[in-house]
Design a protein around this motif. Structure first.
Motif: not given
Length: 103
Positions: A49-63
């Motif tokens: 179980x728990x094999x596929x995920x959508x992740x939305x992330x907002x981070x200043x580290x992506x600058x």
């Protein structure tokens, strides 16, 4: 004998990403049910179980990081999950400014 607490993969993903990336926004959506019939899922341990995920992330580290580097950061943080049954991630990775959070 001590009892063992089982933490869901979604919770582990959220904790790892929040901690390392200091996320301003983090959404982790388990979409495994949409992939239940796929061959890769059927071949995992006991139909994992728990094999596929959508992740939305907002981070200043992506600058100043391009999209490939942002995704690599997420994959690197979740490498142990990817080796233990996590099959696929759909990642949306933005800076606060790109997400409209910075004025």
């Amino acid at each position: 004998m001590a009892s063992r607490v089982v933490i869901s993969r979604a919770s582990r993903i959220k904790t790892k990403l929040e901690t390392a990336l200091q996320a301003a926004v983090l959404e982790v959506e388990d979409v495994s049910h949409q992939h239940a019939g796929h061959a890769a899922v059927r071949h995992m341990e006991g139909g994992a179980q728990e094999t596929h995920f959508n992740v939305r992330i907002v981070s200043a580290k992506f600058q100043d990081q391009n999209l490939v580097k942002r995704h690599r950061m997420v994959y690197d943080l979740l490498s142990d999950e990817l080796q233990s049954g996590l099959h696929a991630l759909s990642i949306t990775a933005k800076t606060p400014k790109e997400a409209g959070l910075d004025s």
